[in-house]
Scaffold this active site. Structure first.
Site, PDB file in Angstrom:
ATOM      1  N   TYR A 145       0.844  -1.191   0.000  1.00 46.48           N
ATOM      2  CA  TYR A 145       0.000   0.000   0.000  1.00 46.48           C
ATOM      3  C   TYR A 145       0.885   1.249   0.000  1.00 46.48           C
ATOM      4  O   TYR A 145       1.406   1.674   1.024  1.00 46.48           O
ATOM      5  CB  TYR A 145      -0.928   0.028   1.229  1.00 46.48           C
ATOM      6  CG  TYR A 145      -1.982  -1.066   1.253  1.00 46.48           C
ATOM      7  CD1 TYR A 145      -2.340  -1.774   0.095  1.00 46.48           C
ATOM      8  CD2 TYR A 145      -2.645  -1.388   2.433  1.00 46.48           C
ATOM      9  CE1 TYR A 145      -3.306  -2.765   0.122  1.00 46.48           C
ATOM     10  CE2 TYR A 145      -3.625  -2.373   2.469  1.00 46.48           C
ATOM     11  CZ  TYR A 145      -3.947  -3.065   1.321  1.00 46.48           C
ATOM     12  OH  TYR A 145      -4.908  -4.040   1.352  1.00 46.48           O
ATOM     13  N   HIS A 190      -1.189 -12.178   0.362  1.00 43.74           N
ATOM     14  CA  HIS A 190      -2.140 -11.210  -0.195  1.00 43.74           C
ATOM     15  C   HIS A 190      -2.957 -11.771  -1.367  1.00 43.74           C
ATOM     16  O   HIS A 190      -4.130 -11.451  -1.539  1.00 43.74           O
ATOM     17  CB  HIS A 190      -1.352  -9.972  -0.646  1.00 43.74           C
ATOM     18  CG  HIS A 190      -2.098  -8.687  -0.611  1.00 43.74           C
ATOM     19  ND1 HIS A 190      -1.495  -7.496  -0.354  1.00 43.74           N
ATOM     20  CD2 HIS A 190      -3.401  -8.381  -0.822  1.00 43.74           C
ATOM     21  CE1 HIS A 190      -2.402  -6.515  -0.407  1.00 43.74           C
ATOM     22  NE2 HIS A 190      -3.564  -7.044  -0.700  1.00 43.74           N
ATOM     23  N   SER A 210     -13.242  -4.249   1.655  1.00 42.54           N
ATOM     24  CA  SER A 210     -14.181  -3.449   0.841  1.00 42.54           C
ATOM     25  C   SER A 210     -15.634  -3.731   1.247  1.00 42.54           C
ATOM     26  O   SER A 210     -16.495  -4.001   0.405  1.00 42.54           O
ATOM     27  CB  SER A 210     -13.961  -3.696  -0.661  1.00 42.54           C
ATOM     28  OG  SER A 210     -12.633  -3.397  -1.032  1.00 42.54           O
ATOM     29  N   PRO A 211     -15.934  -3.666   2.555  1.00 42.12           N
ATOM     30  CA  PRO A 211     -17.274  -4.040   3.029  1.00 42.12           C
ATOM     31  C   PRO A 211     -18.363  -3.036   2.633  1.00 42.12           C
ATOM     32  O   PRO A 211     -19.540  -3.345   2.750  1.00 42.12           O
ATOM     33  CB  PRO A 211     -17.105  -4.081   4.560  1.00 42.12           C
ATOM     34  CG  PRO A 211     -16.010  -3.103   4.829  1.00 42.12           C
ATOM     35  CD  PRO A 211     -15.065  -3.217   3.667  1.00 42.12           C
ATOM     36  N   LEU A 212     -17.939  -1.853   2.186  1.00 34.61           N
ATOM     37  CA  LEU A 212     -18.929  -0.852   1.756  1.00 34.61           C
ATOM     38  C   LEU A 212     -18.984  -0.766   0.230  1.00 34.61           C
ATOM     39  O   LEU A 212     -19.466   0.222  -0.322  1.00 34.61           O
ATOM     40  CB  LEU A 212     -18.570   0.516   2.360  1.00 34.61           C
ATOM     41  CG  LEU A 212     -18.593   0.556   3.891  1.00 34.61           C
ATOM     42  CD1 LEU A 212     -18.002   1.868   4.427  1.00 34.61           C
ATOM     43  CD2 LEU A 212     -20.021   0.378   4.413  1.00 34.61           C
ATOM     44  N   GLY A 261     -17.408   2.167  -0.976  1.00 36.32           N
ATOM     45  CA  GLY A 261     -18.081   3.429  -0.638  1.00 36.32           C
ATOM     46  C   GLY A 261     -19.491   3.516  -1.187  1.00 36.32           C
ATOM     47  O   GLY A 261     -20.325   4.250  -0.658  1.00 36.32           O
ATOM     48  N   ALA A 271     -24.457   5.189   0.087  1.00 35.15           N
ATOM     49  CA  ALA A 271     -25.480   5.991  -0.611  1.00 35.15           C
ATOM     50  C   ALA A 271     -25.121   7.484  -0.643  1.00 35.15           C
ATOM     51  O   ALA A 271     -25.999   8.334  -0.704  1.00 35.15           O
ATOM     52  CB  ALA A 271     -26.863   5.766   0.012  1.00 35.15           C
TER      53      ALA A 271
HETATM   54  N1  LIG Z   1      -6.923  -8.053   0.866  1.00 35.11           N
HETATM   55  C1  LIG Z   1      -7.123  -7.298  -0.182  1.00 35.11           C
HETATM   56  O1  LIG Z   1      -6.797  -7.663  -1.311  1.00 35.11           O
HETATM   57  C2  LIG Z   1      -7.776  -5.957  -0.009  1.00 35.11           C
HETATM   58  C3  LIG Z   1      -8.300  -5.250  -1.112  1.00 35.11           C
HETATM   59  C4  LIG Z   1      -8.916  -4.031  -0.885  1.00 35.11           C
HETATM   60  C5  LIG Z   1      -8.993  -3.506   0.384  1.00 35.11           C
HETATM   61  N2  LIG Z   1      -8.448  -4.208   1.445  1.00 35.11           N
HETATM   62  C6  LIG Z   1      -8.522  -3.681   2.815  1.00 35.11           C
HETATM   63  O2  LIG Z   1      -9.876  -3.386   3.123  1.00 35.11           O
HETATM   64  C7  LIG Z   1      -9.976  -2.035   3.547  1.00 35.11           C
HETATM   65  C8  LIG Z   1     -11.329  -1.461   3.154  1.00 35.11           C
HETATM   66  O3  LIG Z   1     -11.563  -1.600   1.774  1.00 35.11           O
HETATM   67  P1  LIG Z   1     -11.763  -0.380   0.796  1.00 35.11           P
HETATM   68  O4  LIG Z   1     -11.195   0.857   1.395  1.00 35.11           O
HETATM   69  O5  LIG Z   1     -11.288  -0.801  -0.535  1.00 35.11           O
HETATM   70  O6  LIG Z   1     -13.357  -0.279   0.636  1.00 35.11           O
HETATM   71  P2  LIG Z   1     -14.553   0.144   1.597  1.00 35.11           P
HETATM   72  O7  LIG Z   1     -14.135   0.106   3.000  1.00 35.11           O
HETATM   73  O8  LIG Z   1     -15.700  -0.662   1.132  1.00 35.11           O
HETATM   74  O9  LIG Z   1     -14.844   1.634   1.117  1.00 35.11           O
HETATM   75  C9  LIG Z   1     -13.926   2.683   1.276  1.00 35.11           C
HETATM   76  C10 LIG Z   1     -14.519   3.884   0.558  1.00 35.11           C
HETATM   77  O10 LIG Z   1     -15.759   4.228   1.153  1.00 35.11           O
HETATM   78  C11 LIG Z   1     -15.787   5.580   1.548  1.00 35.11           C
HETATM   79  N3  LIG Z   1     -16.446   5.583   2.856  1.00 35.11           N
HETATM   80  C12 LIG Z   1     -16.111   4.853   3.955  1.00 35.11           C
HETATM   81  N4  LIG Z   1     -16.975   5.087   4.965  1.00 35.11           N
HETATM   82  C13 LIG Z   1     -17.872   5.974   4.491  1.00 35.11           C
HETATM   83  C14 LIG Z   1     -19.010   6.578   5.037  1.00 35.11           C
HETATM   84  N5  LIG Z   1     -19.407   6.314   6.287  1.00 35.11           N
HETATM   85  N6  LIG Z   1     -19.723   7.454   4.261  1.00 35.11           N
HETATM   86  C15 LIG Z   1     -19.338   7.713   2.988  1.00 35.11           C
HETATM   87  N7  LIG Z   1     -18.268   7.154   2.410  1.00 35.11           N
HETATM   88  C16 LIG Z   1     -17.544   6.303   3.143  1.00 35.11           C
HETATM   89  C17 LIG Z   1     -14.338   6.012   1.636  1.00 35.11           C
HETATM   90  O11 LIG Z   1     -14.238   7.357   1.261  1.00 35.11           O
HETATM   91  P3  LIG Z   1     -13.630   8.462   2.274  1.00 35.11           P
HETATM   92  O12 LIG Z   1     -12.235   8.039   2.521  1.00 35.11           O
HETATM   93  O13 LIG Z   1     -13.745   9.707   1.491  1.00 35.11           O
HETATM   94  O14 LIG Z   1     -14.501   8.400   3.477  1.00 35.11           O
HETATM   95  C18 LIG Z   1     -13.660   5.118   0.598  1.00 35.11           C
HETATM   96  O15 LIG Z   1     -13.755   5.724  -0.661  1.00 35.11           O
HETATM   97  C19 LIG Z   1      -8.785  -1.343   2.898  1.00 35.11           C
HETATM   98  O16 LIG Z   1      -8.435  -0.168   3.569  1.00 35.11           O
HETATM   99  C20 LIG Z   1      -7.718  -2.403   2.998  1.00 35.11           C
HETATM  100  O17 LIG Z   1      -7.127  -2.368   4.290  1.00 35.11           O
HETATM  101  C21 LIG Z   1      -7.857  -5.410   1.253  1.00 35.11           C
END
Ligand SMILES: NC(=O)c1ccc[n+]([C@@H]2O[C@H](COP(=O)([O-])OP(=O)(O)OC[C@H]3O[C@@H](n4cnc5c(N)ncnc54)[C@H](OP(=O)(O)O)[C@@H]3O)[C@@H](O)[C@H]2O)c1
Length: 334
Positions: free
Chosen positions: A56, A132, A210-212, A215, A219
């Protein structure tokens, strides 16, 4: 915040913090001050589970995230759990925003990677260390064997696999018991629910990345959302495309309604839904904003009944939604 146990004995907060977006895939990397504000708030709210990875970073500073996390969380090290990952690198020769991944699960690579991660994270051990991506050129038993050695040396306390399927999990677990699988999981991507019986049987936890849905499930993004910064993967994610946003209109309206009925936000209902599924599921939403961090961590307090979960599930089966980002392409040429 309430805690959960992954595997036999890895105790972490019910909701963790995905730290990737502070350095990678969501625009300009954070500076130390910005990261400090966010991470300190997370600790203050009882978050004890921080997710990072060797890769990262940016082209200029490929390990930006581990360095940032290590420096800022050092004073809290004894009270928190740090998870990192090894076994991939980006194909920097490729064009485009999201560079393909090159998996490398060779024992010698893993043994080299851990020393770099420990140094950058300013610690003598990691609580959880994942491979990974699965490297199909290296038998998983060899990768698991290397993880076992790292455990014997005290460099890692637990290990896990990211984006792994049943056969690989079972083979890996035989060599060295696995504590957690970290796979993509959200209301828009539920394929890995098929793994839940296996994880129950083997007593392995599930960390949802990426549970959201990056993002979208909050909504808060519509046609006007712009992801113009270089390195922001959202500009190539199908759920944020013009047609994706349109296809998801009804779906997001339903999430908003469902959240409103519980007096919570769409992000919170999305996280509470998966928390209610199994006591060993831990989402690690990422955010760069303090108010959203608070919102996401507070989802641990939102309780859904089995009936509510079933109602959501049956709606997810039938409500139209767009494709969701499935990750960067995996190349096979280490
Ligand atoms: N193992 C793997 O291959 C892998 C791959 C991807 C991710 N990951 C891990 O999983 C973590 C989370 O995944 P992710 O960041 O890809 O996706 P995510 O948690 O589903 O979504 C993150 C996105 O949602 C937005 N967000 C978060 N909370 C919000 C809220 N309450 N209201 C509005 N927007 C919101 C964030 O924007 P803002 O920052 O502007 O709030 C960001 O753009 C990563 O940080 C990483 O550690 C692992």
């Amino acid at each position: 915040m309430e805690t959960r146990i992954l595997g036999k004995d890895l105790e972490v907060s019910a909701v963790g913090l995905g730290c990737m977006g502070m350095s990678h895939a969501y625009g300009r990397p954070f500076d130390k001050k910005e990261a400090e504000l966010l991470l300190e708030k997370a600790v203050e709210m009882g978050c004890t589970f921080f997710d990072t990875a060797e890769v990262y970073g940016t082209a200029d500073d490929p390990h930006h995230n581990e360095k940032l996390i290590g420096e800022i969380l050092k004073p809290h090290r004894n009270h928190i759990k740090i998870a990192s990952k090894c076994g991939i690198r980006f194909d920097e020769t490729a064009e485009g925003v999201n560079k393909p991944l090159i998996p490398d699960g060779r024992p010698e690579t893993i043994k080299k990677s851990i020393d770099g991660s420990l140094k950058r994270l300013q610690t003598d051990h990691l609580d959880l260390y994942y491979i990974h991506r699965i490297d199909n050129k290296v038998p998983i038993e060899e990768t698991a064997g290397a993880m076992k050695e790292l455990m014997e040396q005290g460099k890692i306390l637990h290990w896990g696999l990211s984006e792994a399927k049943e056969d690989i999990i079972r083979r890996a677990h035989k060599v060295c018991p696995v504590t957690a699988i970290q796979n993509r999981y959200s209301m828009m991507y539920r394929d890995y629910e098929a793994l839940f019986p296996v994880l129950t049987e083997l007593n392995i936890g599930f960390v949802a990345f990426s549970p959201l849905a990056n993002g979208l499930l909050t909504a808060r993004y519509n046609n006007a959302a712009e992801f113009s910064e270089s390195g922001d993967y959202r500009k190539v994610m199908p759920q944020f495309s013009e047609s994706g946003i349109k296809e998801n209109e009804k779906f997001l309206a339903w999430i908003e309604e469902t959240a409103k009925a519980k007096n919570v936000t769409p992000a919170q209902i999305s996280l509470a839904w998966m928390l209610a599924k199994k006591p060993w599921i831990v989402p690690i939403p990422g955010t760069r904003k303090i108010e959203r961090l608070e919102e996401n961590l507070l989802s641990a307090e939102v309780k859904l009944t089995q009936k509510e979960v079933n109602e959501i599930d049956s709606m997810l089966e039938k409500i139209p939604m767009s494709q969701v980002f499935g990750g960067s392409k995996v190349e096979r040429n280490h």
